[in-house]
Design a protein around this motif. Structure first.
Motif, mmCIF file in Angstrom:
data_model
loop_
_atom_site.group_PDB
_atom_site.id
_atom_site.type_symbol
_atom_site.label_atom_id
_atom_site.label_comp_id
_atom_site.label_asym_id
_atom_site.label_seq_id
_atom_site.Cartn_x
_atom_site.Cartn_y
_atom_site.Cartn_z
ATOM 1 N N GLY A 55 -8.956 22.230 49.450
ATOM 2 C CA GLY A 55 -9.718 22.520 48.238
ATOM 3 C C GLY A 55 -9.588 23.958 47.778
ATOM 4 O O GLY A 55 -10.280 24.373 46.855
ATOM 5 N N ALA A 56 -8.684 24.740 48.394
ATOM 6 C CA ALA A 56 -8.537 26.137 47.995
ATOM 7 C C ALA A 56 -7.778 26.259 46.671
ATOM 8 O O ALA A 56 -7.857 27.282 46.008
ATOM 9 N N GLY A 57 -7.037 25.220 46.306
ATOM 10 C CA GLY A 57 -6.323 25.249 45.019
ATOM 11 C C GLY A 57 -4.814 25.296 45.161
ATOM 12 O O GLY A 57 -4.114 25.545 44.176
ATOM 13 N N LYS A 58 -4.294 24.994 46.355
ATOM 14 C CA LYS A 58 -2.841 25.071 46.575
ATOM 15 C C LYS A 58 -2.104 24.039 45.714
ATOM 16 O O LYS A 58 -1.163 24.381 45.002
ATOM 17 N N THR A 59 -2.578 22.784 45.795
ATOM 18 C CA THR A 59 -1.915 21.715 45.031
ATOM 19 C C THR A 59 -2.060 21.962 43.527
ATOM 20 O O THR A 59 -1.101 21.804 42.773
ATOM 21 N N SER A 60 -3.257 22.368 43.090
ATOM 22 C CA SER A 60 -3.474 22.616 41.657
ATOM 23 C C SER A 60 -2.520 23.671 41.145
ATOM 24 O O SER A 60 -1.965 23.547 40.043
ATOM 25 N N LEU A 61 -2.316 24.725 41.929
ATOM 26 C CA LEU A 61 -1.416 25.803 41.516
ATOM 27 C C LEU A 61 0.014 25.276 41.356
ATOM 28 O O LEU A 61 0.683 25.544 40.349
ATOM 29 N N SER A 111 6.901 15.921 36.449
ATOM 30 C CA SER A 111 7.607 17.113 36.926
ATOM 31 C C SER A 111 9.103 17.009 36.647
ATOM 32 O O SER A 111 9.792 18.022 36.603
ATOM 33 N N LEU A 112 9.605 15.792 36.440
ATOM 34 C CA LEU A 112 11.020 15.619 36.095
ATOM 35 C C LEU A 112 11.259 15.775 34.588
ATOM 36 O O LEU A 112 12.343 15.497 34.099
ATOM 37 N N GLY A 113 10.208 16.181 33.866
ATOM 38 C CA GLY A 113 10.370 16.450 32.446
ATOM 39 C C GLY A 113 10.215 15.226 31.560
ATOM 40 O O GLY A 113 10.563 15.264 30.383
ATOM 41 N N LEU A 114 9.692 14.113 32.114
ATOM 42 C CA LEU A 114 9.526 12.898 31.314
ATOM 43 C C LEU A 114 8.119 12.872 30.739
ATOM 44 O O LEU A 114 7.165 13.283 31.388
ATOM 45 N N SER A 115 7.996 12.383 29.512
ATOM 46 C CA SER A 115 6.686 12.322 28.885
ATOM 47 C C SER A 115 6.014 11.009 29.254
ATOM 48 O O SER A 115 6.275 9.979 28.642
ATOM 49 N N THR A 116 5.145 11.046 30.264
ATOM 50 C CA THR A 116 4.517 9.800 30.707
ATOM 51 C C THR A 116 3.514 9.304 29.671
ATOM 52 O O THR A 116 3.369 8.105 29.470
ATOM 53 N N ARG A 117 2.831 10.230 28.990
ATOM 54 C CA ARG A 117 1.806 9.838 28.019
ATOM 55 C C ARG A 117 2.382 9.000 26.893
ATOM 56 O O ARG A 117 1.958 7.884 26.647
ATOM 57 N N TRP A 118 3.366 9.585 26.184
ATOM 58 C CA TRP A 118 3.909 8.902 25.017
ATOM 59 C C TRP A 118 4.862 7.802 25.423
ATOM 60 O O TRP A 118 4.883 6.730 24.819
ATOM 61 N N GLY A 119 5.656 8.094 26.449
ATOM 62 C CA GLY A 119 6.637 7.126 26.892
ATOM 63 C C GLY A 119 5.989 5.812 27.298
ATOM 64 O O GLY A 119 6.446 4.735 26.916
ATOM 65 N N SER A 120 4.873 5.895 28.042
ATOM 66 C CA SER A 120 4.233 4.654 28.499
ATOM 67 C C SER A 120 3.710 3.862 27.317
ATOM 68 O O SER A 120 3.771 2.639 27.289
ATOM 69 N N ARG A 121 3.173 4.582 26.315
ATOM 70 C CA ARG A 121 2.672 3.857 25.136
ATOM 71 C C ARG A 121 3.793 3.136 24.415
ATOM 72 O O ARG A 121 3.616 2.027 23.925
ATOM 73 N N LEU A 122 4.953 3.805 24.342
ATOM 74 C CA LEU A 122 6.082 3.165 23.668
ATOM 75 C C LEU A 122 6.520 1.905 24.415
ATOM 76 O O LEU A 122 6.881 0.906 23.798
ATOM 77 N N GLU A 128 -0.410 19.913 35.220
ATOM 78 C CA GLU A 128 -1.738 20.312 34.741
ATOM 79 C C GLU A 128 -1.565 21.305 33.594
ATOM 80 O O GLU A 128 -0.666 22.139 33.622
ATOM 81 N N SER A 129 -2.451 21.219 32.590
ATOM 82 C CA SER A 129 -2.410 22.257 31.558
ATOM 83 C C SER A 129 -3.463 23.304 31.915
ATOM 84 O O SER A 129 -4.576 22.959 32.289
ATOM 85 N N PHE A 130 -3.102 24.550 31.772
ATOM 86 C CA PHE A 130 -3.908 25.636 32.336
ATOM 87 C C PHE A 130 -4.239 26.670 31.262
ATOM 88 O O PHE A 130 -3.654 26.665 30.180
ATOM 89 N N GLN A 131 -5.182 27.552 31.582
ATOM 90 C CA GLN A 131 -5.384 28.756 30.767
ATOM 91 C C GLN A 131 -4.700 29.911 31.479
ATOM 92 O O GLN A 131 -4.647 29.930 32.704
ATOM 93 N N GLY A 132 -4.243 30.887 30.712
ATOM 94 C CA GLY A 132 -3.564 32.018 31.322
ATOM 95 C C GLY A 132 -2.088 31.946 31.045
ATOM 96 O O GLY A 132 -1.656 31.258 30.114
ATOM 97 N N GLU A 133 -1.321 32.634 31.877
ATOM 98 C CA GLU A 133 0.095 32.793 31.542
ATOM 99 C C GLU A 133 0.948 32.608 32.793
ATOM 100 O O GLU A 133 0.645 33.154 33.846
ATOM 101 N N ILE A 134 1.989 31.789 32.649
ATOM 102 C CA ILE A 134 3.000 31.711 33.703
ATOM 103 C C ILE A 134 4.318 32.116 33.056
ATOM 104 O O ILE A 134 4.727 31.521 32.055
#
Lengths: 330, 249
Positions: free
Chosen positions: B35-41, A224-235, B49-55
């Motif tokens: 489990g209603a989806g608050k955290t996921s949202l 959420s802080l904009g850091l790339s954990t996926r690639w960064g950790s591999r590096l 999370e990567s999602f479908q749709g538009e934000i």
């Protein structure tokens, strides 16, 4: 009371003192500065040969190996958020040992001469590390630990098998001694392998220092802080593996340095995983250099191996750390 | 004006075709059962999370922003934060400056003052109590000065005093918008419906990954809605000060 501002000046001072100690310690009595001066101007005096050609490479290699081990330990502990993470976790040290064993038994890389174990070790470390990264898939904490354990076990088993089928007892003895760790009889050709590895591996780790800091609050916060954990950790894993793989392939297994050094440094940098990196490299260099100097100051006879000494000295420190941690939780 | 517009957002089985908006300067409460989806949202908005749709963030799709640009505008306070290392309060708050790649001491102090943790700057965060720690985690998000603050159940495991304190702090953050800077909004997930009614401008009731109801607290917190979603009968008095939502069973 701890003064964080003094951390670097004190470490650099200690580094200079331990290097000078290392240069002046040995069986023949020479003048260090005179020898260095004459060596730089390529004069063939006894002082120049002893200081410049024998002690200088040994000292520099001890410093660089220590720096690589300390830095990789700090990087992996930061990445895995686990103070018990050891650089050996990447499987790189066992891989390096296996590569070196292949040199002693099958004589690969004959044209490389004295640097052959190092080259083969580097290759072995690289292979083990690639297997580990492939197996771990993501760089998630638990996956890296499990994949690293699996690959170290596999390479350890292969190494045991090689020992089992040792063609002659001398090759076996040579390998076992090599595995105990030492920076004796190393020359500048080893330095030219170690130095680029330290720059590349260290660069990779340093480029991800903000990620290591962000991971303090967990992967979600780091993302959420904009850091790339996926690639960064591999590096980070790649950088640490390059560091430890090269260090092991040149100096054998030097235990406990990567594990202990970050613990010693952490109180001076307020436990910050990004600020522990460079001081860990410096402290690792000082520690290995002093340990090697201590070995040379022991009475003559069969040489005590560097890896044996660091483990002997490291274990009590480790027990003390556990004790301190236990008191905190009681 | 809407700072966030969510159109037809889905996330495997957790979120189904969500339509939602967040207005400038508002505190929007996400409510709903476990489990209603608050955290996921919230995680979709925070880039986890990567999602479908538009934000849309101010009419621009969120996935066209770089990770850093997104992190500068949306800050997440996750559920149950903890630090792997025994960091000083000052360093924890400076983590909020990571998207800006600085450790601006003025901003760090200002964030600490806003949540009242400035007297503990050199203390270790794990030596503070739960309520004090939460204010440190909150100051960490404040330090990044995000336009949109996402808070995931910040009230869990807090006593009554700190529950009110934290929600007031979120309201203060919205109001503390500096001159000439972008507006601030908060999206917060909550379990306590009375608190939600008291501190939120609008509520979004989620149920099984869908938006069940969206609107002012008196539009969302109806006996029928709560019976449908939570399967409990409630007594609701939103005109009382503070508002009352009590479960009858």
């Amino acid at each position: 009371m701890i003064y964080p501002a003094l951390t670097y000046p004190v470490l650099i001072l200690l580094l200079i003192v331990s290097s000078l100690l290392s240069l002046s310690m040995g069986s023949s009595d020479v003048v260090v500065f005179k020898g260095l001066w004459e060596w730089i101007f390529q004069q063939e005096t006894l002082d120049a040969i002893v200081v410049g050609d024998i002690r200088l490479p040994r000292t520099l290699i001890a410093l660089l190996v220590g720096a690589a081990l300390g830095l990789s330990g700090a990087a992996l502990q930061g990445l895995l958020r686990n103070p018990l993470a050891d650089p050996g976790l990447t499987g790189a040290s066992q891989g390096a040992a296996l590569g070196a064993a292949a040199v002693f038994y099958f004589g690969v890389f004959p044209q490389a001469g004295g640097a052959a174990p190092a080259m083969a070790g580097l290759l072995g470390a690289g292979l083990a590390m690639m297997l580990m990264l492939f197996l771990a898939g993501s760089a998630r904490q638990s996956m890296v630990i499990m994949a690293g354990l699996a690959i170290s076990t596999l390479t350890g088993a292969l190494l045991a098998m090689v020992l089992n089928f040792a063609p002659n007892p001398y090759a076996m003895q040579e390998l076992v001694f090599w595995l105990l760790g030492s920076v004796a009889n190393r020359g500048f050709e080893h330095l030219w392998i170690l130095l680029p590895a330290l720059i590349i591996g260290g660069g990779l780790v340093f480029s991800q220092r903000r990620l290591l800091f962000g991971l303090s609050l967990g992967e979600n916060v780091a993302t959420s802080l904009g850091l790339s954990t996926r690639w960064g950790s591999r590096l980070v894993v790649l950088g640490a593996a390059i560091l430890v793989g090269t260090a092991v392939s040149i100096a054998g297994a030097i235990g406990f340095v990567g594990l202990i050094v970050p613990h010693l440094v952490r109180p001076f940098v307020s436990n910050r995983p990004d600020k522990v990196l460079l001081p860990s490299a410096l402290a690792g260099a000082i520690l290995v250099c002093l340990a090697d100097t201590l070995i040379r100051s022991l009475p003559p006879g069969p040489e005590l191996k560097l890896g044996v000494l660091t483990s002997l000295l490291g274990t009590p420190l480790f027990i003390w750390l556990i004790w301190r941690e236990r008191r905190r939780w009681l | 004006m809407a700072v966030i517009t969510i159109n037809d957002l889905s996330l495997d089985k957790r979120l189904k075709s969500i339509h939602l908006d967040l207005q400038e300067g508002e505190v929007l409460g996400l409510i709903g059962p476990n489990g209603a989806g608050k955290t996921s949202l919230l995680h979709c908005l925070a880039g986890i999370e990567s999602f479908q749709g538009e934000i849309l963030l101010k009419q621009q799709p969120l996935n066209t922003f770089s990770d850093t640009a997104r992190a500068r505008r949306l800050g997440l306070l996750p559920q149950g934060s903890q630090s792997a290392w025994s960091l000083r309060v000052r360093d924890v708050i400076s983590l909020g400056r990571l998207p800006w790649q600085d450790e601006d001491p003025a901003k760090i102090i200002a964030a600490a003052e806003l949540t009242g943790v400035d007297q503990w700057m050199n203390h270790l965060v794990d030596q503070l109590s739960g309520g004090e720690q939460l204010r440190v985690w909150l100051a960490r998000v404040f330090a990044g000065e995000p336009e949109i603050l996402l808070a995931d159940e910040p009230l869990a495991s807090l006593d009554l005093y700190y529950q009110c304190r934290v929600l007031s702090l979120l309201r203060d953050y919205v109001k503390a918008r500096p001159e000439g800077k972008a507006s601030r909004s908060v999206m917060v997930s909550l379990h306590d419906l009375s608190m939600a009614a008291r501190y939120c401008d609008r509520l979004c009731l989620l149920h099984q990954g869908r938006v069940w109801s969206l609107g002012r607290p008196d539009e969302v917190l109806t006996q029928q809605n709560l019976l449908d979603v939570y399967q409990v009968n409630c007594q609701i008095d939103l005109n009382a000060v503070p508002p009352v939502v009590s479960v009858l069973g």
